[in-house]
Design an enzyme around this catalytic site. Structure first.
Site, PDB file in Angstrom:
ATOM      1  N   SER A  39      -6.680  -1.439   2.310  1.00 13.33           N
ATOM      2  CA  SER A  39      -5.647  -1.866   3.264  1.00 13.33           C
ATOM      3  C   SER A  39      -5.232  -0.703   4.147  1.00 13.33           C
ATOM      4  CB  SER A  39      -4.421  -2.390   2.517  1.00 13.33           C
ATOM      5  OG  SER A  39      -4.805  -3.369   1.600  1.00 13.33           O
ATOM      6  N   HIS A  85     -10.696  -7.726  -0.963  1.00 15.56           N
ATOM      7  CA  HIS A  85      -9.891  -8.576  -1.849  1.00 15.56           C
ATOM      8  C   HIS A  85     -10.576  -9.937  -2.043  1.00 15.56           C
ATOM      9  CE1 HIS A  85      -6.389  -5.997  -0.413  1.00 15.56           C
ATOM     10  NE2 HIS A  85      -6.239  -5.958  -1.708  1.00 15.56           N
ATOM     11  N   GLY A 135      -0.990  -7.144  -1.065  1.00 17.66           N
ATOM     12  CA  GLY A 135      -1.136  -7.838   0.212  1.00 17.66           C
ATOM     13  C   GLY A 135      -1.951  -7.038   1.209  1.00 17.66           C
ATOM     14  N   GLU A 171     -12.775  -1.330  -8.613  1.00 17.36           N
ATOM     15  CA  GLU A 171     -13.124   0.025  -9.063  1.00 17.36           C
ATOM     16  C   GLU A 171     -12.753   1.086  -8.039  1.00 17.36           C
ATOM     17  OE1 GLU A 171     -17.237   0.206 -10.173  1.00 17.36           O
ATOM     18  OE2 GLU A 171     -16.835  -0.676 -12.136  1.00 17.36           O
TER      19      GLU A 171
END
Ligand code: PAF
Length: 285
Positions: free
Chosen positions: A191, A42, A36, A153
């Protein structure tokens, strides 16, 4: 026609039902496993996932067994509503967001250890981390029965661990790697970047810059120890508090290399304020 918002399922049984329906209709699926706090990186991975199969699943689960530091787990950003809206815009079919007891019932006792590729680099600084990753990813692969999985990666050692685990355990899924997605100033998207102060955010791209300088030096045949010394010094001088590793490894099997004898990756982990950043670049002659 606009796509309906992604269906959200919270249990393995519901995920299996959807996977079964899709299989019955000969529809293949791609899984994007995440924790998340989704960002543009993403979404690029999701974009690739959508080209591989007819259906796309994103999993969001902040996996406690891969955190060796309880503060890191407690501070990990949790933004399910915002994530769900991003996935709706990205045209994802299914969001799997299990609760902790669904993934780890009280009497859960299994751990998957992937030796060799999980040793050194992050494995040396985060004891148990890759066991947690391998275990949860194996569960997600079995639960989703997806045909493909896309992993970034940026977490290059993780990618090797997952590939090896999948091959060794004969899990019928194809792992596809997505190149690291970067901010315009070169910082690898993560994130964790959201936890950098504005001043640290300005300094953070120095990591990618030093990787590129070092990669060019390897290409010119400069000795590894000289390259490492210069890079460590420059990263600390830029304001990072420590460099955990800065190392050349073989792309094939992630084994340590002293020179550019085969296609390689240069990998780094360094701490900036409260944030641990990792990055890597391919190195060739
Ligand atoms: O890279 C991540 O976000 C996690 O390590 C993963 C692969 C979702 C497993 O928890």
């Amino acid at each position: 026609m606009t796509k309906p918002p992604p269906r959200i399922v919270r249990t393995v049984a519901d995920l299996r039902n959807v996977a079964g329906e899709w299989k019955g209709q000969s529809l293949r699926s791609t899984l994007v496993p995440t924790m998340g706090a989704l960002h543009k990186g993403h979404l690029e991975i999701v974009r690739m996932a959508k080209t591989l199969a007819e259906r796309t699943i994103v999993s969001i689960f902040v996996n406690p067994t891969q955190f060796n530091n309880p503060n890191d787990l407690a501070n990990y950003p949790r933004t399910l509503d915002a994530d769900w809206r991003m996935l709706e815009e990205a045209g994802v079919d299914l969001l799997f967001a299990p609760r902790q007891h669904e993934m780890y019932p009280e009497d859960f006792t299994t751990k998957i250890t992937v030796s060799k590729v999980s040793e050194g680099l992050c494995g040396a600084f985060r004891p148990g981390h890759f066991e947690g990753v391998a275990t949860v990813v194996a569960k997600l692969f079995n639960q989703s029965q997806a045909n493909f999985a896309v992993l970034g990666e940026k977490d290059y050692q993780q990618l090797h661990v997952v590939r090896r685990m999948t091959r060794d355990l004969d899990i019928p899924i194809e792992i596809v790697a997505h190149p690291t997605v970067r901010e315009p100033d070169g910082l690898a998207m993560s994130s964790r970047n959201a936890r950098l102060t504005p001043q640290e955010r300005q300094l953070a791209p120095e990591l990618a810059r030093q990787l590129n300088i070092a990669a060019a030096a390897f290409g010119r045949g400069t000795p590894a120890q000289d390259i490492y010394q210069v890079a460590h010094k420059a990263i600390l001088a830029a304001g990072f508090s420590s460099v955990e590793y800065f190392e050349l490894r073989a792309e094939r099997d992630l084994m340590p290399l002293q020179s550019l004898s085969e296609p390689a990756r240069l990998l780094v982990a360094a701490n900036l304020g409260r944030v641990r950043l990792i990055d890597n670049v391919p190195v060739s002659e």
